[in-house]
Design an enzyme around this catalytic site. Sequence first.
Site, PDB file in Angstrom:
ATOM      1  N   HIS A  77       1.071  -1.234   0.042  1.00  0.00           N
ATOM      2  CA  HIS A  77       0.195   0.091   0.180  1.00  0.00           C
ATOM      3  C   HIS A  77       0.886   1.258   0.047  1.00  0.00           C
ATOM      4  O   HIS A  77       0.672   2.227  -0.546  1.00  0.00           O
ATOM      5  CB  HIS A  77      -0.950   0.080   1.281  1.00  0.00           C
ATOM      6  CG  HIS A  77      -1.539   1.258   1.410  1.00  0.00           C
ATOM      7  ND1 HIS A  77      -2.594   1.860   0.841  1.00  0.00           N
ATOM      8  CD2 HIS A  77      -1.241   2.316   2.438  1.00  0.00           C
ATOM      9  CE1 HIS A  77      -2.735   3.228   1.080  1.00  0.00           C
ATOM     10  NE2 HIS A  77      -1.993   3.300   2.398  1.00  0.00           N
ATOM     11  N   ASP A 106       6.335  21.806 -26.436  1.00  0.00           N
ATOM     12  CA  ASP A 106       6.257  20.485 -25.995  1.00  0.00           C
ATOM     13  C   ASP A 106       7.290  20.538 -24.768  1.00  0.00           C
ATOM     14  O   ASP A 106       7.828  21.521 -24.461  1.00  0.00           O
ATOM     15  CB  ASP A 106       6.522  19.299 -26.785  1.00  0.00           C
ATOM     16  CG  ASP A 106       5.932  18.304 -26.453  1.00  0.00           C
ATOM     17  OD1 ASP A 106       6.203  17.595 -25.504  1.00  0.00           O
ATOM     18  OD2 ASP A 106       4.832  17.557 -27.188  1.00  0.00           O
ATOM     19  N   TRP A 142       7.111  -0.168   3.771  1.00  0.00           N
ATOM     20  CA  TRP A 142       7.552   0.872   2.706  1.00  0.00           C
ATOM     21  C   TRP A 142       8.730   1.216   2.807  1.00  0.00           C
ATOM     22  O   TRP A 142       9.452   1.697   1.979  1.00  0.00           O
ATOM     23  CB  TRP A 142       6.328   1.909   2.123  1.00  0.00           C
ATOM     24  CG  TRP A 142       6.646   3.056   2.796  1.00  0.00           C
ATOM     25  CD1 TRP A 142       6.065   3.526   4.055  1.00  0.00           C
ATOM     26  CD2 TRP A 142       7.320   3.995   2.399  1.00  0.00           C
ATOM     27  NE1 TRP A 142       6.528   4.719   4.185  1.00  0.00           N
ATOM     28  CE2 TRP A 142       7.250   5.241   3.412  1.00  0.00           C
ATOM     29  CE3 TRP A 142       7.904   4.461   1.423  1.00  0.00           C
ATOM     30  CZ2 TRP A 142       7.890   6.550   3.100  1.00  0.00           C
ATOM     31  CZ3 TRP A 142       8.775   5.613   0.946  1.00  0.00           C
ATOM     32  CH2 TRP A 142       8.751   6.798   1.901  1.00  0.00           C
ATOM     33  N   SER A 170      13.026   6.347 -14.055  1.00  0.00           N
ATOM     34  CA  SER A 170      11.837   7.000 -14.646  1.00  0.00           C
ATOM     35  C   SER A 170      12.140   8.220 -13.944  1.00  0.00           C
ATOM     36  O   SER A 170      11.427   9.296 -14.792  1.00  0.00           O
ATOM     37  CB  SER A 170      10.635   6.159 -14.357  1.00  0.00           C
ATOM     38  OG  SER A 170       9.277   7.078 -14.354  1.00  0.00           O
ATOM     39  N   SER A 171      11.817   8.427 -12.580  1.00  0.00           N
ATOM     40  CA  SER A 171      11.770   9.664 -11.975  1.00  0.00           C
ATOM     41  C   SER A 171      13.005  10.463 -12.395  1.00  0.00           C
ATOM     42  O   SER A 171      12.866  11.851 -12.736  1.00  0.00           O
ATOM     43  CB  SER A 171      11.672   9.655 -10.488  1.00  0.00           C
ATOM     44  OG  SER A 171      10.684   8.920  -9.916  1.00  0.00           O
ATOM     45  N   HIS A 254      13.030  11.882   3.386  1.00  0.00           N
ATOM     46  CA  HIS A 254      12.687  13.196   3.610  1.00  0.00           C
ATOM     47  C   HIS A 254      12.650  14.140   2.685  1.00  0.00           C
ATOM     48  O   HIS A 254      11.473  14.481   2.387  1.00  0.00           O
ATOM     49  CB  HIS A 254      13.386  13.867   4.963  1.00  0.00           C
ATOM     50  CG  HIS A 254      12.438  14.710   5.605  1.00  0.00           C
ATOM     51  ND1 HIS A 254      11.241  14.209   6.349  1.00  0.00           N
ATOM     52  CD2 HIS A 254      12.083  15.880   5.480  1.00  0.00           C
ATOM     53  CE1 HIS A 254      10.517  15.307   6.635  1.00  0.00           C
ATOM     54  NE2 HIS A 254      10.837  16.341   5.987  1.00  0.00           N
ATOM     55  N   GLU A 256      11.935  13.226  -0.307  1.00  0.00           N
ATOM     56  CA  GLU A 256      10.635  12.547  -1.014  1.00  0.00           C
ATOM     57  C   GLU A 256       9.316  13.132  -0.447  1.00  0.00           C
ATOM     58  O   GLU A 256       8.480  13.069  -1.359  1.00  0.00           O
ATOM     59  CB  GLU A 256      11.070  11.093  -0.706  1.00  0.00           C
ATOM     60  CG  GLU A 256       9.692  10.308  -1.282  1.00  0.00           C
ATOM     61  CD  GLU A 256       9.420  10.199  -2.625  1.00  0.00           C
ATOM     62  OE1 GLU A 256      10.398  10.518  -3.474  1.00  0.00           O
ATOM     63  OE2 GLU A 256       8.233   9.837  -3.212  1.00  0.00           O
ATOM     64  N   TYR A 258       8.791  15.982   0.560  1.00  0.00           N
ATOM     65  CA  TYR A 258       8.510  17.435  -0.078  1.00  0.00           C
ATOM     66  C   TYR A 258       8.281  17.312  -1.552  1.00  0.00           C
ATOM     67  O   TYR A 258       7.627  17.937  -2.192  1.00  0.00           O
ATOM     68  CB  TYR A 258       9.526  18.272   0.188  1.00  0.00           C
ATOM     69  CG  TYR A 258       9.503  18.603   1.504  1.00  0.00           C
ATOM     70  CD1 TYR A 258       8.634  19.286   2.215  1.00  0.00           C
ATOM     71  CD2 TYR A 258      10.541  18.219   2.519  1.00  0.00           C
ATOM     72  CE1 TYR A 258       8.487  19.420   3.546  1.00  0.00           C
ATOM     73  CE2 TYR A 258      10.490  18.072   3.648  1.00  0.00           C
ATOM     74  CZ  TYR A 258       9.497  18.998   4.446  1.00  0.00           C
ATOM     75  OH  TYR A 258       9.428  19.104   5.741  1.00  0.00           O
ATOM     76  N   SER A 269      -1.678  27.104  -5.305  1.00  0.00           N
ATOM     77  CA  SER A 269      -1.386  28.644  -5.410  1.00  0.00           C
ATOM     78  C   SER A 269      -1.889  29.104  -6.810  1.00  0.00           C
ATOM     79  O   SER A 269      -1.953  30.168  -7.422  1.00  0.00           O
ATOM     80  CB  SER A 269       0.040  28.853  -5.253  1.00  0.00           C
ATOM     81  OG  SER A 269       0.819  28.214  -4.155  1.00  0.00           O
ATOM     82  N   HIS A 303      15.203  12.888  11.921  1.00  0.00           N
ATOM     83  CA  HIS A 303      14.047  13.090  12.964  1.00  0.00           C
ATOM     84  C   HIS A 303      13.187  11.986  12.687  1.00  0.00           C
ATOM     85  O   HIS A 303      12.024  11.629  13.526  1.00  0.00           O
ATOM     86  CB  HIS A 303      13.150  14.378  12.645  1.00  0.00           C
ATOM     87  CG  HIS A 303      12.735  14.654  11.138  1.00  0.00           C
ATOM     88  ND1 HIS A 303      12.571  15.696  10.600  1.00  0.00           N
ATOM     89  CD2 HIS A 303      11.968  13.566  10.430  1.00  0.00           C
ATOM     90  CE1 HIS A 303      11.794  15.554   9.559  1.00  0.00           C
ATOM     91  NE2 HIS A 303      11.580  14.196   9.408  1.00  0.00           N
ATOM     92  N   HIS A 304      13.549  11.232  11.699  1.00  0.00           N
ATOM     93  CA  HIS A 304      12.626   9.724  11.553  1.00  0.00           C
ATOM     94  C   HIS A 304      13.313   8.775  12.396  1.00  0.00           C
ATOM     95  O   HIS A 304      12.885   7.685  12.651  1.00  0.00           O
ATOM     96  CB  HIS A 304      12.722   9.248   9.898  1.00  0.00           C
ATOM     97  CG  HIS A 304      11.904   9.991   9.173  1.00  0.00           C
ATOM     98  ND1 HIS A 304      10.670  10.159   8.917  1.00  0.00           N
ATOM     99  CD2 HIS A 304      12.336  11.274   8.512  1.00  0.00           C
ATOM    100  CE1 HIS A 304      10.349  10.985   7.988  1.00  0.00           C
ATOM    101  NE2 HIS A 304      11.404  11.749   7.727  1.00  0.00           N
ATOM    102  N   THR A 329       6.794  26.966   5.580  1.00  0.00           N
ATOM    103  CA  THR A 329       5.409  26.313   5.588  1.00  0.00           C
ATOM    104  C   THR A 329       4.240  27.372   6.024  1.00  0.00           C
ATOM    105  O   THR A 329       3.391  27.612   5.289  1.00  0.00           O
ATOM    106  CB  THR A 329       5.423  25.138   6.058  1.00  0.00           C
ATOM    107  OG1 THR A 329       6.584  24.410   5.810  1.00  0.00           O
ATOM    108  CG2 THR A 329       4.059  24.182   5.680  1.00  0.00           C
ATOM    109  N   LYS A 332       3.848  30.132   3.709  1.00  0.00           N
ATOM    110  CA  LYS A 332       2.809  29.613   2.896  1.00  0.00           C
ATOM    111  C   LYS A 332       1.248  29.712   3.027  1.00  0.00           C
ATOM    112  O   LYS A 332       0.458  30.290   2.402  1.00  0.00           O
ATOM    113  CB  LYS A 332       3.059  28.094   2.374  1.00  0.00           C
ATOM    114  CG  LYS A 332       4.168  28.118   1.258  1.00  0.00           C
ATOM    115  CD  LYS A 332       4.708  26.843   0.887  1.00  0.00           C
ATOM    116  CE  LYS A 332       5.721  26.802  -0.230  1.00  0.00           C
ATOM    117  NZ  LYS A 332       5.143  27.455  -1.703  1.00  0.00           N
ATOM    118  N   ARG A 451       1.518   0.777  15.277  1.00  0.00           N
ATOM    119  CA  ARG A 451       1.360   0.752  13.754  1.00  0.00           C
ATOM    120  C   ARG A 451       1.795  -0.705  13.086  1.00  0.00           C
ATOM    121  O   ARG A 451       2.808  -1.306  13.778  1.00  0.00           O
ATOM    122  CB  ARG A 451       1.941   1.738  13.024  1.00  0.00           C
ATOM    123  CG  ARG A 451       3.426   1.798  12.903  1.00  0.00           C
ATOM    124  CD  ARG A 451       4.033   3.225  12.398  1.00  0.00           C
ATOM    125  NE  ARG A 451       3.910   3.295  10.807  1.00  0.00           N
ATOM    126  CZ  ARG A 451       4.684   3.885  10.072  1.00  0.00           C
ATOM    127  NH1 ARG A 451       5.724   4.495  10.698  1.00  0.00           N
ATOM    128  NH2 ARG A 451       4.651   3.862   8.860  1.00  0.00           N
TER     129      ARG A 451
END
Lengths: 526, 294
Positions: A77, A106, A142, A170-171, A254, A256, A258, A269, A303-304, A329, A332, A451
Amino acid sequence: MSAVLGADAHHHHGPAKGFKRWLFTTNHKDIGTMYLWFSFAMFLIGGTMALVIRAELFEPGMQIVHPEFFNQMTTMHGLIMVFGAVMPAFVGLANWLIPMMVGAPDMALPRMNNWSFWILPFAFAMLLSTLLMEGGGPNFGWTFYAPLSTTYAPASVNYFIFAVHMMGISSIMGAINVIATILNMRAPGMTLMKMPLFVWTWLITAFLLIAVMPVLAGAVTMMLMDINFGTSFFKAEGGGDPVLFQHVFWFFGHPEVYIMILPAFGVASQIIPTFSRKPLFGYPSMVYATASIAILSFVVWAHHMFTVGIPLAGELFFMYATMLIAVPTGVKVFNWVSTMFRGSLTFETPMLFAVAFVILFTIGGFSGLMLAIAPADFQYHDTYFVVAHFHYVLVPGAIFSIFAATYYWLPKWCGNMYDETLGKVHFWMSFIGLNMTFFPMHFVGLAGMPRRIPDYALQFADFNQISSVGAFVFGTTQLLFLFIVIKCIRGGKKATAQVWEGADGLEWTLPSPAPYHSFSEPPTVK
Amino acid sequence: MATQQSYYVPEQSKWPIIATVGLFLTLSGLATVMVNKSGGDTSTGWWMFSIGVAVMVYMLFGWFGNVAKESMAGLYNAQMDRSFRWGMSWFIFSEVMFFSAFFGALFYVRFLAVPWLAGEGEGTMNTLLWSNFEGSWPLLHNPDPKVFPGPEAVINPWSIPLLNTVLLLTSSVTITFAHHAIKKNDRDKVKLWLALTILLGAVFLGFQVYEYIEAYHELNLTLDSGIYGTTFFMLTGFHGMHVTLGAIILTVILLRYMKGHFSAEHHFGFEAAAWYWHFVDVVWVCLFVLVYIM
């Protein structure tokens, strides 16, 4: 605008016929469409897995699936939603919109663009096929921490590793294309500080992608070597360290997060000014805030890992650095609210999703701040509070912005207006469903429910039942979204070129539906 | 940017989907081999891998062939050229980040993980795990020597590695001479300097292979000799793969030059290959200092 129409008449021809159009295409709109449909298919597959999880957790005790399969569901998932649903959806939006927004014919490298897309279905076919293999699919979460993903992994982990490599290729190619397009293909007069914010946020996102996807490739390569070739990156017996995996992974992981939220900021926006009938408040500060968030994202990864035993100085550094992110943040959120302040607001479906995005993403941001406090994180770590937090930033954050973008630009893409009533039903059902699903998770998490476990203590039953009902409401509502999109493509009220009264930007100067080739001759931007 | 009208948007192309199939077969073939390597049948995997590689090679010839043809037909304007330059620059940046992951791992184990295992800091890992373990770098005695017998010695940086440094640095100079010669349209010199660059790369690789053989047979410095061997072979190995790739690219560029594909004004293919070669060179200097000397 007339120049554009005129140019289209004598330049190039329309799309090729049949399946070859999609296999061999070099057109940014075709490729964008394929990305978006692929993403939606993955969204439904990953969502179905979420429903398996929620069904199992409806009651305490073992209900419908084997715990081993439950682990595969939580893992898949997460992987499918992150790499298969959210990221490709934003690349799809980038493909459709960036050339139109900067006035380009293009994407800069159209053939590579096609390659970036077609790798994805193959990569996910490889990943999903592991579920049918002996020993099952990935079951290590994951985040695939070693040694769960190395020493104790099922044999299919090798397919998982190469699937991640393909997604990374790909990315990276997609991101290179976006950067080259934005830096090199802008119409005359379109200076950097005149670019729409969606383009700005994607420029920064693309930079993050190119910077961190290779690090993820490094992480899975180290796993591959540890599993198959006797290296000891993550083995303490040989002088390595399992915690090394977490450092490398989160150095990717991390930024990722963002990567998954900055384009959403860009979408909000674009939409909020339109339906406020006011220009965006604080455009330059939005650009600088986005850049600050991106830079800070490189120095907050641990921090993870507050609970794995990093030195006190590390805990403090990563705690304060993480809290710093709240500043840009906050800028924003302030700007979005100020844009709406004293605007002539109307609440069409895209605006509903955008406003809900601002409010609910802020909740996710606040729970993120709670998690950033290292001593508090010792309590929250690995509980449902974390699950509540990141689903509040990903579902009403990333996913809602994708819905908002779809409703906002769909008339431009297919030339018809969507059904506004059904769109509003979709919004409210999603809004109620997601809050029902994820808000109670804060409570069970703070009360200590761990979890990624298929069973739980009896006192968590009520809140879990609410969550599960909410999840099925949210999940089934997305079939309505599919219906609305198909209905809109097949017909409906014809859309005007501008579509929305307050819409501003180059894409709205093109007719609806947008011609197959965007700006064959560059428009001039004042 | 007034040249935008003529930005070349290619028609439909079959190469991307062929490339996808090739990549998929190559990687899923490798995965199949690895899943079946202990006891299973690896022939299916090897077949998939081989077909995949063949498809990739076919694709590379076809796709780059298309690009070369379009370029020589004058379809690419200055703006297209800039797109290629941005593309190549960011690709090299992604390669830098890939190597960074492995350099980061080297720093982490050397300055944090190994000292902690040896009892430094506030932790109790030393007493709980391997109380006799003493940390050092290069790490010749691993925490659990029964599982991971350590190397007897490591490569002396002032022998072959120093020579290799000189070789690669020289090759960066020779390729720059080749570039100057292209701009002056001095065809013989271009061929001479390019061939010399490739030769230097090949000699470098030869020495590297020799060094690996020595490491495996005389020093017991192997991939599975603990974290020193792990970081040493992964960093130098990936670098060696990049030198190999760079040398192949330069060879193709030399052959294309001899066929007259590049002019004094338009030779981005050559420049991209040169950028790549310089990048590989810089990585080597980092390797020489951080892996061999320090």
